[in-house]
Design an enzyme around this catalytic site. Structure first.
Site, PDB file in Angstrom:
ATOM      1  N   SER A  36      48.651  48.621 -81.443  1.00  0.00           N
ATOM      2  CA  SER A  36      47.386  49.284 -81.126  1.00  0.00           C
ATOM      3  C   SER A  36      46.499  48.236 -80.483  1.00  0.00           C
ATOM      4  O   SER A  36      46.251  47.187 -81.067  1.00  0.00           O
ATOM      5  CB  SER A  36      46.723  49.793 -82.409  1.00  0.00           C
ATOM      6  N   HIS A  61      50.149  52.069 -78.287  1.00  0.00           N
ATOM      7  CA  HIS A  61      49.379  53.083 -79.023  1.00  0.00           C
ATOM      8  C   HIS A  61      47.927  52.931 -78.591  1.00  0.00           C
ATOM      9  O   HIS A  61      47.305  51.894 -78.845  1.00  0.00           O
ATOM     10  CB  HIS A  61      49.565  52.826 -80.519  1.00  0.00           C
ATOM     11  N   ASP A  63      44.113  54.147 -78.765  1.00  0.00           N
ATOM     12  CA  ASP A  63      43.205  54.870 -79.659  1.00  0.00           C
ATOM     13  C   ASP A  63      41.993  55.389 -78.912  1.00  0.00           C
ATOM     14  O   ASP A  63      41.132  54.619 -78.474  1.00  0.00           O
ATOM     15  CB  ASP A  63      42.744  53.928 -80.784  1.00  0.00           C
ATOM     16  N   MET A  65      38.573  57.444 -79.217  1.00  0.00           N
ATOM     17  CA  MET A  65      37.594  57.873 -80.238  1.00  0.00           C
ATOM     18  C   MET A  65      36.347  58.386 -79.544  1.00  0.00           C
ATOM     19  O   MET A  65      35.868  57.759 -78.583  1.00  0.00           O
ATOM     20  CB  MET A  65      37.224  56.693 -81.131  1.00  0.00           C
ATOM     21  N   HIS A  96      46.454  58.294 -79.255  1.00  0.00           N
ATOM     22  CA  HIS A  96      45.977  58.743 -80.569  1.00  0.00           C
ATOM     23  C   HIS A  96      44.579  59.318 -80.369  1.00  0.00           C
ATOM     24  O   HIS A  96      43.599  58.581 -80.267  1.00  0.00           O
ATOM     25  CB  HIS A  96      45.967  57.566 -81.551  1.00  0.00           C
ATOM     26  N   MET A  98      41.498  60.695 -81.442  1.00  0.00           N
ATOM     27  CA  MET A  98      40.570  60.901 -82.557  1.00  0.00           C
ATOM     28  C   MET A  98      39.305  61.529 -81.998  1.00  0.00           C
ATOM     29  O   MET A  98      38.248  60.884 -81.884  1.00  0.00           O
ATOM     30  CB  MET A  98      40.302  59.551 -83.248  1.00  0.00           C
ATOM     31  N   MET A 167      48.320  58.910 -91.248  1.00  0.00           N
ATOM     32  CA  MET A 167      47.330  57.818 -91.207  1.00  0.00           C
ATOM     33  C   MET A 167      47.323  57.080 -92.544  1.00  0.00           C
ATOM     34  O   MET A 167      47.291  57.699 -93.613  1.00  0.00           O
ATOM     35  CB  MET A 167      45.924  58.374 -90.938  1.00  0.00           C
ATOM     36  N   ASP A 201      50.054  54.452 -89.255  1.00  0.00           N
ATOM     37  CA  ASP A 201      49.013  53.792 -88.463  1.00  0.00           C
ATOM     38  C   ASP A 201      47.854  53.392 -89.364  1.00  0.00           C
ATOM     39  O   ASP A 201      47.219  54.254 -89.978  1.00  0.00           O
ATOM     40  CB  ASP A 201      48.527  54.779 -87.376  1.00  0.00           C
ATOM     41  N   GLY A 202      47.604  52.083 -89.432  1.00  0.00           N
ATOM     42  CA  GLY A 202      46.466  51.575 -90.178  1.00  0.00           C
ATOM     43  C   GLY A 202      46.879  50.557 -91.227  1.00  0.00           C
ATOM     44  O   GLY A 202      47.591  50.890 -92.181  1.00  0.00           O
TER      45      GLY A 202
HETATM   46  O1  LIG Z   1      43.862  54.603 -85.273  1.00  0.00           O
HETATM   47  C1  LIG Z   1      43.566  53.531 -85.735  1.00  0.00           C
HETATM   48  C2  LIG Z   1      42.296  53.325 -86.465  1.00  0.00           C
HETATM   49  O2  LIG Z   1      41.620  54.507 -86.485  1.00  0.00           O
HETATM   50  C3  LIG Z   1      44.557  52.449 -85.611  1.00  0.00           C
HETATM   51  O3  LIG Z   1      45.426  52.628 -84.523  1.00  0.00           O
HETATM   52  C4  LIG Z   1      44.104  51.034 -85.793  1.00  0.00           C
HETATM   53  O4  LIG Z   1      43.522  50.544 -84.639  1.00  0.00           O
HETATM   54  C5  LIG Z   1      45.250  50.139 -86.183  1.00  0.00           C
HETATM   55  O5  LIG Z   1      44.785  48.852 -86.364  1.00  0.00           O
HETATM   56  P1  LIG Z   1      45.191  47.993 -87.645  1.00  0.00           P
HETATM   57  O6  LIG Z   1      44.768  48.776 -88.867  1.00  0.00           O
HETATM   58  O7  LIG Z   1      46.669  47.824 -87.586  1.00  0.00           O
HETATM   59  O8  LIG Z   1      44.434  46.733 -87.484  1.00  0.00           O
HETATM   60 FE   LIG Z   2      45.598  54.795 -84.033  1.00  0.00          FE
END
Ligand SMILES: O=C(CO)[C@@H](O)[C@H](O)COP(=O)(O)O
Ligand SMILES: [Fe+2]
Length: 254
Positions: A36, A61, A63, A65, A96, A98, A167, A201-202
């Site tokens: 990401s 990936h 993101d 938002m 992704h 959001m 997530m 993810d996360g």
């Molecule tokens: O979608 C998301 C956050 O909302 C992710 O894609 C994060 O950006 C992943 O980052 P790390 O948690 O791995 O630092």
């Molecule tokens: Fe993400």
């Protein structure tokens, strides 16, 4: 005498070989690592994408938002179009999304060069229609759930999508703590849908990858653990090895 004992033995060997082959063919998924780029230097997104691919990433990936579905803003399809021009046709872009109205950006993202449109189940009242629109625009379909959404709510759509995203943080920011209590969702999905691509993810990195791999995730998003490492190539390779070994083990256990 020797011949009559050898025949049943041969049957056992053949049966187990067939079983192995059929289980590996029903497990069509493989280990893939998608950095990401949210945690990278956003003023250099193009070169960061190129750097990640050079370090062995399987996909990127991205993101998106909107400041409404999540309390943060990143970028939209104009940036994706620029990134596509910068990195060329090959890298796979997993968007992704959001955003509160995921229906709104399908065509624009497809035109900008997105390969997969991963929307949140919580953001739409008509997932079935959105899945059809995404497919019609030529993209693959990803369906994401936030930590508070049960995996049983996603299940009715699982046979129509290419990837389920569980997530492992509240969406909105990189660098958060991995939620291990999301792993039962991944295990449940893997048991019900043995060939589905399942992404986490996360907060995923070398310290948490084993939990994800054991639960059955095969598409791994990793932001800060990869981007902030001095050696992203090794981190990506390590994540892939752990997941590949878990896939191999699962196929032998079946
Ligand atoms: O979608 C998301 C956050 O909302 C992710 O894609 C994060 O950006 C992943 O980052 P790390 O948690 O791995 O630092
Ligand atoms: Fe993400």
């Amino acid at each position: 005498m020797i011949r009559s004992r050898a025949v049943p033995l041969l049957c056992v060997v053949l049966r187990s070989a067939c079983r192995r082959q059929s289980s590996s063919s029903s497990m069509a998924y493989s280990a893939k690592i998608g950095p990401s780029i949210l945690s990278s230097d956003l003023s250099c997104l193009g070169s960061e994408c190129v750097r990640m691919m050079e370090c062995g990433a399987d996909y990127l990936h991205l993101d998106v938002m909107d400041g409404h579905f999540v309390p943060n803003i990143t970028f939209g399809h104009p940036m994706v179009e620029c990134l596509r021009k910068c990195v060329g046709q090959d890298p796979f872009f997993d968007m992704h999304m959001m955003v509160s109205r995921p229906e709104q950006w399908v065509k624009a993202m497809a035109a900008a060069g997105a390969n997969q449109y991963t929307f949140h189940l919580e953001a739409t009242s008509n997932p079935g229609n959105l899945i059809k629109e995404i497919k019609a625009s030529g993209m693959k379909v990803g369906l994401a759930i936030k930590p508070g959404t049960t995996v049983q709510e996603l299940a009715p759509w699982a046979n129509q999508i290419d990837m389920a995203l569980v997530m492992t943080v509240e969406p909105g920011f990189g660098g958060q703590k991995f939620m291990e209590d999301m792993m039962p969702k991944v295990s449940w999905l893997r048991s019900k849908f043995p060939s589905l691509d399942i992404e986490v993810d996360g907060g995923v990195g070398p310290d948490t990858i084993h939990k994800c791999a054991e639960a059955g995730a095969n598409m791994i998003v990793s932001g800060s653990a990869v981007i902030s490492s001095d050696d992203p190539r090794s981190v990506i390779a390590l994540l892939r090895t752990v997941v590949a070994e878990a896939i191999q083990k699962r196929s032998l256990d079946r």
